[in-house]
Write an enzyme that holds these catalytic residues in place. Structure first.
Site, PDB file in Angstrom:
ATOM      1  NE  ARG A 272      -3.897  -2.084   0.112  1.00 23.97           N
ATOM      2  CZ  ARG A 272      -3.728  -3.263  -0.482  1.00 23.97           C
ATOM      3  NH1 ARG A 272      -2.672  -3.501  -1.251  1.00 23.97           N
ATOM      4  NH2 ARG A 272      -4.639  -4.207  -0.345  1.00 23.97           N
TER       5      ARG A 272
ATOM      6  CB  SER B  78      -8.512  -1.124   4.765  1.00 25.44           C
ATOM      7  OG  SER B  78      -9.156  -2.317   4.400  1.00 25.44           O
TER       8      SER B  78
ATOM      9  CD  GLU C 197      -5.076   0.146   2.810  1.00 28.79           C
ATOM     10  OE1 GLU C 197      -4.907  -0.826   3.563  1.00 28.79           O
ATOM     11  OE2 GLU C 197      -5.732   0.085   1.752  1.00 28.79           O
TER      12      GLU C 197
HETATM   13  C1  FAD Z   1     -15.364   0.701  -0.362  1.00 32.28           C
HETATM   14  C2  FAD Z   1     -13.883   0.786  -0.597  1.00 32.28           C
HETATM   15  C3  FAD Z   1     -13.161  -0.376  -0.816  1.00 32.28           C
HETATM   16  C4  FAD Z   1     -11.762  -0.325  -1.031  1.00 32.28           C
HETATM   17  N1  FAD Z   1     -11.095  -1.490  -1.274  1.00 32.28           N
HETATM   18  C5  FAD Z   1      -9.758  -1.440  -1.535  1.00 32.28           C
HETATM   19  C6  FAD Z   1      -9.019  -2.637  -1.832  1.00 32.28           C
HETATM   20  O1  FAD Z   1      -9.561  -3.720  -1.898  1.00 32.28           O
HETATM   21  N2  FAD Z   1      -7.689  -2.515  -2.054  1.00 32.28           N
HETATM   22  C7  FAD Z   1      -7.038  -1.315  -2.025  1.00 32.28           C
HETATM   23  O2  FAD Z   1      -5.825  -1.283  -2.251  1.00 32.28           O
HETATM   24  N3  FAD Z   1      -7.710  -0.183  -1.750  1.00 32.28           N
HETATM   25  C8  FAD Z   1      -9.045  -0.200  -1.508  1.00 32.28           C
HETATM   26  N4  FAD Z   1      -9.725   0.954  -1.215  1.00 32.28           N
HETATM   27  C9  FAD Z   1      -8.992   2.218  -1.166  1.00 32.28           C
HETATM   28  C10 FAD Z   1      -8.949   2.952  -2.512  1.00 32.28           C
HETATM   29  O3  FAD Z   1      -9.953   2.478  -3.357  1.00 32.28           O
HETATM   30  C11 FAD Z   1      -7.598   2.777  -3.197  1.00 32.28           C
HETATM   31  O4  FAD Z   1      -6.551   3.280  -2.388  1.00 32.28           O
HETATM   32  C12 FAD Z   1      -7.555   3.483  -4.546  1.00 32.28           C
HETATM   33  O5  FAD Z   1      -6.337   3.193  -5.195  1.00 32.28           O
HETATM   34  C13 FAD Z   1      -7.711   4.992  -4.386  1.00 32.28           C
HETATM   35  O6  FAD Z   1      -7.932   5.555  -5.657  1.00 32.28           O
HETATM   36  P1  FAD Z   1      -8.487   7.042  -5.761  1.00 32.28           P
HETATM   37  O7  FAD Z   1      -8.477   7.418  -7.202  1.00 32.28           O
HETATM   38  O8  FAD Z   1      -9.782   7.187  -5.104  1.00 32.28           O
HETATM   39  O9  FAD Z   1      -7.318   7.816  -4.988  1.00 32.28           O
HETATM   40  P2  FAD Z   1      -7.305   9.090  -4.056  1.00 32.28           P
HETATM   41  O10 FAD Z   1      -7.918   8.773  -2.736  1.00 32.28           O
HETATM   42  O11 FAD Z   1      -7.874  10.261  -4.779  1.00 32.28           O
HETATM   43  O12 FAD Z   1      -5.730   9.297  -3.877  1.00 32.28           O
HETATM   44  C14 FAD Z   1      -4.957   8.320  -3.218  1.00 32.28           C
HETATM   45  C15 FAD Z   1      -3.489   8.775  -3.204  1.00 32.28           C
HETATM   46  O13 FAD Z   1      -2.983   8.793  -4.538  1.00 32.28           O
HETATM   47  C16 FAD Z   1      -2.364  10.057  -4.828  1.00 32.28           C
HETATM   48  N5  FAD Z   1      -2.565  10.327  -6.260  1.00 32.28           N
HETATM   49  C17 FAD Z   1      -3.736  10.495  -6.905  1.00 32.28           C
HETATM   50  N6  FAD Z   1      -3.540  10.657  -8.218  1.00 32.28           N
HETATM   51  C18 FAD Z   1      -2.199  10.604  -8.420  1.00 32.28           C
HETATM   52  C19 FAD Z   1      -1.363  10.714  -9.574  1.00 32.28           C
HETATM   53  N7  FAD Z   1      -1.867  10.915 -10.803  1.00 32.28           N
HETATM   54  N8  FAD Z   1      -0.024  10.625  -9.400  1.00 32.28           N
HETATM   55  C20 FAD Z   1       0.517  10.420  -8.165  1.00 32.28           C
HETATM   56  N9  FAD Z   1      -0.235  10.317  -7.044  1.00 32.28           N
HETATM   57  C21 FAD Z   1      -1.567  10.396  -7.180  1.00 32.28           C
HETATM   58  C22 FAD Z   1      -3.122  11.031  -3.945  1.00 32.28           C
HETATM   59  O14 FAD Z   1      -2.371  12.215  -3.696  1.00 32.28           O
HETATM   60  C23 FAD Z   1      -3.313  10.198  -2.676  1.00 32.28           C
HETATM   61  O15 FAD Z   1      -2.155  10.250  -1.868  1.00 32.28           O
HETATM   62  C24 FAD Z   1     -11.102   0.929  -1.014  1.00 32.28           C
HETATM   63  C25 FAD Z   1     -11.847   2.110  -0.804  1.00 32.28           C
HETATM   64  C26 FAD Z   1     -13.227   2.049  -0.607  1.00 32.28           C
HETATM   65  C27 FAD Z   1     -13.988   3.318  -0.397  1.00 32.28           C
END
Ligand code: FAD
Length: 312
Positions: free
Chosen positions: A182, A231, A301
């Site tokens: 992560r 998480s 996380e």
């Molecule tokens: C219901 C639910 C279930 C989930 N299940 C999982 C799972 O099974 N496994 C898992 O790993 N995660 C899970 N997550 C967490 C989340 O989905 C992941 O971490 C996902 O990768 C986040 O994507 P996002 O676009 O929403 O990122 P954001 O929350 O918008 O950003 C996450 C991070 O990435 C950085 N970032 C964003 N864009 C860029 C870019 N272009 N370049 C560099 N950095 C960047 C941001 O600054 C931030 O630090 C879950 C979340 C929810 C709500």
């Protein structure tokens, strides 16, 4: 956290609007951009239209010493009620191309990860099925090294195109990038623009079965109808955060308008118009309870923004 002067923000927003193709807003509520539905305003919130626009934007922010925050779909972000005193950069509306060439899939940073999984299934390409249903963008997924069921997004990566804080771009091969659980230390401080993945030929109907099984399993494990960010804590070495949290009777524990999910002890849900401060207070309480009982320091996380004093 010191607030940036409103006049200064308006001046910089004007410079951005004059020089950067795309949309630039000021005082944008982050609660509209996070899955927790909390977070105060971002001083500036920008959607650069393309790579050149993004380059101009980061250079303007650099020149005026404005902090930047990349955002995907906000599914892993806890932004404080005070918001973010800088420029949030959102690529989800504009960096959206996907190309398939034989077994190579190339996706821009703002593409919804499950769309990559779906397109791969249609094309008869196997490998990333276990990522189905992880809510978020490709760029953010790489920044988080997201994953599920023992599979990480970095497992299928060939190369990534990135931009640095000066607006310079380069391509990195998978072997040049350090990834962890992560986290992606090798991408720290870089903006992911595009990623290439290498998959394997398989019958489309077989890939679809794997994808559907993954999604069904996700539903079995946690049915999420309330706002959350997945998480909250990472699994400690050799253990599960959810197990430790169950051991301190975390499920249903409340602070203000938020509570620990009754379905999953490692999820906090915003069940009643909670605030970011409620979530942070509950996080601290859970960390303390687990440490007192098990002498285990739970690590977040979630990525936090605007909580300067908090030690993740
Ligand atoms: C219901 C639910 C279930 C989930 N299940 C999982 C799972 O099974 N496994 C898992 O790993 N995660 C899970 N997550 C967490 C989340 O989905 C992941 O971490 C996902 O990768 C986040 O994507 P996002 O676009 O929403 O990122 P954001 O929350 O918008 O950003 C996450 C991070 O990435 C950085 N970032 C964003 N864009 C860029 C870019 N272009 N370049 C560099 N950095 C960047 C941001 O600054 C931030 O630090 C879950 C979340 C929810 C709500």
């Amino acid at each position: 956290m010191s607030k940036i002067d409103i006049k200064l923000i308006e001046n910089i927003a004007t410079i951005i609007r004059d020089n950067v193709k795309g949309i630039c807003r000021t005082n944008e509520p982050m609660s509209n951009h996070t899955s927790f539905k909390v977070g105060g305003p971002a001083a500036i919130y920008a959607y650069p239209e393309d790579e050149n626009a993004l380059k101009s934007l980061v250079q303007i922010c650099q020149t005026h010493t404005i902090k930047t925050l990349l955002i995907g779909y906000g599914n892993n972000l806890l932004v404080s009620d005070d918001g973010f005193n800088g420029c949030v950069i959102d690529l989800t509306k504009t960096f959206r191309s996907i190309d398939v060439d034989d077994t190579h899939v190339s996706a821009s940073s703002g593409v919804w990860l499950s769309d990559v999984v779906d397109i791969a299934a249609v094309e008869g390409l196997s490998g990333i099925e276990k990522l189905a249903g992880i809510p978020g963008a490709v760029g953010a997924g790489l920044s988080m090294n997201c994953g599920a069921f023992g599979s990480y997004i970095s497992d299928f990566l060939v190369d990534v195109k990135v931009m640095d804080s000066q607006g310079g771009t380069k391509s990195l091969l998978r072997a040049e990038i350090e990834f962890g659980y992560r986290e992606s230390p090798g991408l720290h401080g870089l903006i992911v623009l595009k990623a290439g993945f290498k998959l394997n030929h398989e019958k489309p109907e077989i890939v679809r079965i794997f994808v559907d099984e993954t999604i069904a399993e996700r539903h079995r494990r946690n049915v999420m109808i309330l706002p959350s960010a997945g998480s909250v804590f990472r699994n400690p070495e050799g253990n599960y955060a959810a197990k430790l949290l169950e051991g301190v009777s975390a499920k249903g524990m409340r602070v203000g308008g938020v509570e620990v999910s009754k379905a999953h002890a490692n999820f906090i849900v915003n069940s009643n118009n909670g605030k970011a401060s409620d979530i942070m207070e509950l996080i601290q309480k859970l960390k303390d309870l687990v440490f007192t009982k098990y002498k285990v320091e739970l690590k977040l996380e979630l990525r936090t923004v605007g909580f300067d004093d908090f030690k993740a």
